[in-house]
Design a protein around this motif. Sequence first.
Motif, mmCIF file in Angstrom:
data_model
loop_
_atom_site.group_PDB
_atom_site.id
_atom_site.type_symbol
_atom_site.label_atom_id
_atom_site.label_comp_id
_atom_site.label_asym_id
_atom_site.label_seq_id
_atom_site.Cartn_x
_atom_site.Cartn_y
_atom_site.Cartn_z
ATOM 1 N N GLU A 19 -9.075 7.301 -3.987
ATOM 2 C CA GLU A 19 -7.907 6.623 -4.532
ATOM 3 C C GLU A 19 -8.154 6.267 -5.994
ATOM 4 O OE1 GLU A 19 -7.097 2.976 -2.440
ATOM 5 O OE2 GLU A 19 -5.372 2.501 -3.696
ATOM 6 N N VAL A 21 -7.721 3.498 -8.295
ATOM 7 C CA VAL A 21 -7.414 2.076 -8.114
ATOM 8 C C VAL A 21 -7.008 1.407 -9.428
ATOM 9 C CG1 VAL A 21 -8.785 1.796 -6.022
ATOM 10 C CG2 VAL A 21 -9.864 1.428 -8.245
ATOM 11 N N LYS A 45 -6.018 -5.828 -8.836
ATOM 12 C CA LYS A 45 -6.423 -7.000 -9.621
ATOM 13 C C LYS A 45 -7.927 -7.256 -9.521
ATOM 14 C CE LYS A 45 -3.637 -9.737 -7.372
ATOM 15 N NZ LYS A 45 -3.162 -8.772 -6.357
ATOM 16 N N HIS A 198 -1.870 -15.688 -7.115
ATOM 17 C CA HIS A 198 -0.536 -15.436 -6.553
ATOM 18 C C HIS A 198 0.329 -16.682 -6.710
ATOM 19 C CE1 HIS A 198 -1.448 -11.561 -4.642
ATOM 20 N NE2 HIS A 198 -2.622 -12.068 -4.300
HETATM 21 N N1 LIG Z 1 -15.304 -1.843 -2.387
HETATM 22 C C1 LIG Z 1 -14.256 -1.009 -2.366
HETATM 23 N N2 LIG Z 1 -14.428 0.305 -2.149
HETATM 24 C C2 LIG Z 1 -13.391 1.147 -2.128
HETATM 25 N N3 LIG Z 1 -12.117 0.779 -2.348
HETATM 26 C C3 LIG Z 1 -11.865 -0.507 -2.548
HETATM 27 C C4 LIG Z 1 -12.916 -1.478 -2.577
HETATM 28 N N4 LIG Z 1 -12.354 -2.689 -2.821
HETATM 29 C C5 LIG Z 1 -11.016 -2.482 -2.942
HETATM 30 N N5 LIG Z 1 -10.724 -1.174 -2.774
HETATM 31 C C6 LIG Z 1 -9.387 -0.566 -2.868
HETATM 32 O O1 LIG Z 1 -8.932 -0.734 -4.206
HETATM 33 C C7 LIG Z 1 -7.516 -0.997 -4.224
HETATM 34 C C8 LIG Z 1 -7.277 -2.231 -5.068
HETATM 35 O O2 LIG Z 1 -7.874 -3.344 -4.411
HETATM 36 P P1 LIG Z 1 -8.018 -4.771 -5.085
HETATM 37 O O3 LIG Z 1 -9.032 -5.525 -4.274
HETATM 38 O O4 LIG Z 1 -8.290 -4.630 -6.527
HETATM 39 O O5 LIG Z 1 -6.565 -5.378 -4.858
HETATM 40 P P2 LIG Z 1 -5.955 -6.785 -5.297
HETATM 41 O O6 LIG Z 1 -4.819 -6.520 -6.215
HETATM 42 O O7 LIG Z 1 -7.046 -7.676 -5.782
HETATM 43 O O8 LIG Z 1 -5.366 -7.321 -3.908
HETATM 44 P P3 LIG Z 1 -5.287 -8.780 -3.221
HETATM 45 O O9 LIG Z 1 -4.197 -9.542 -3.942
HETATM 46 O O10 LIG Z 1 -4.921 -8.460 -1.815
HETATM 47 O O11 LIG Z 1 -6.646 -9.412 -3.338
HETATM 48 C C9 LIG Z 1 -7.085 -1.152 -2.763
HETATM 49 O O12 LIG Z 1 -6.384 -0.001 -2.387
HETATM 50 C C10 LIG Z 1 -8.378 -1.271 -1.993
HETATM 51 O O13 LIG Z 1 -8.285 -0.620 -0.755
#
Ligand SMILES: Nc1ncnc2c1ncn2[C@@H]1O[C@H](COP(=O)(O)OP(=O)(O)OP(=O)(O)O)[C@@H](O)[C@H]1O
Length: 246
Positions: A19, A21, A45, A198
């Motif tokens: 993915e 990200v 984020k 949030h």
């Molecule tokens: N350690 C990891 N290894 C692989 N993919 C990851 C990992 N951590 C997060 N992801 C993926 O990266 C993408 C972004 O995740 P992230 O944790 O940055 O989201 P976020 O915006 O902080 O969400 P939230 O508000 O739920 O905390 C997601 O699709 C998640 O599945």
Amino acid sequence: MPAELCELTVHIDTGRWSETVLDAVDLLVPDGKITALLGESGCGKSMAAAALTGSLPGSARITGQVHVDGEPVGGQHQWRRLRGGAVGLLPQAGVTAFRAEDTVGAQLRELEDRYRRWSFDRACAAARYPTELADLHPHQHSGGQIQRAALAAALLPEPRVLIADEPTASLDTGTAYGVWATLRRYADAGAAVLVITHDVPMLASARIADHIVLMRGGKVTATGRLTDLAALDDPYVRGFFQPSGH
Ligand SMILES: Nc1ncnc2c1ncn2[C@@H]1O[C@H](COP(=O)(O)OP(=O)(O)OP(=O)(O)O)[C@@H](O)[C@H]1O
């Protein structure tokens, strides 16, 4: 000491799935300001926070650059040096800031001794961490308690860049306000502060953040002052600032 993501793309390939990200993200965290990073769950984020602190997963492939203090950071050796006091991270799960086998108090005292910047008492008071809990192990704390302990840990080295991933997520409104006020004072003293949150109602009512960055699907979709963003006629943006749709 400003920190910045410059056209940063992060692709994660775990072997079972892959993915993008972060997708060509430009994000500036300037000195003396609070930048609030918002966006729907999973939009990237925490990945942006990890990129700004050199703590992306090992499986991440990166293009673009991360700048700290105007200079590109070139590898783990440099990141280890920066994380040794200059750049601090409050992780989304505060418990991960601590070793499981030692008390929180012992670990905070260790940071106090190692860095000799903020005192234990000052950091705990600023983070609203009740020191009577310090003899407990990390897993014996509630979510909100360990998050405040992790904020104390992040403040002890007095980093010039502080990245806080949902510092108030598990807190009641009064305590959350106290933590935001601490972050405000910390930025006012000159630090570059990024806060992932949030909590739009708190941002709107207390006007604590200087600048908002809104993400969606790995990209930055809008930036500006809260009042500017709240006025945008975009359904995704409106959903954040006017949840009722009015
Ligand atoms: N350690 C990891 N290894 C692989 N993919 C990851 C990992 N951590 C997060 N992801 C993926 O990266 C993408 C972004 O995740 P992230 O944790 O940055 O989201 P976020 O915006 O902080 O969400 P939230 O508000 O739920 O905390 C997601 O699709 C998640 O599945």
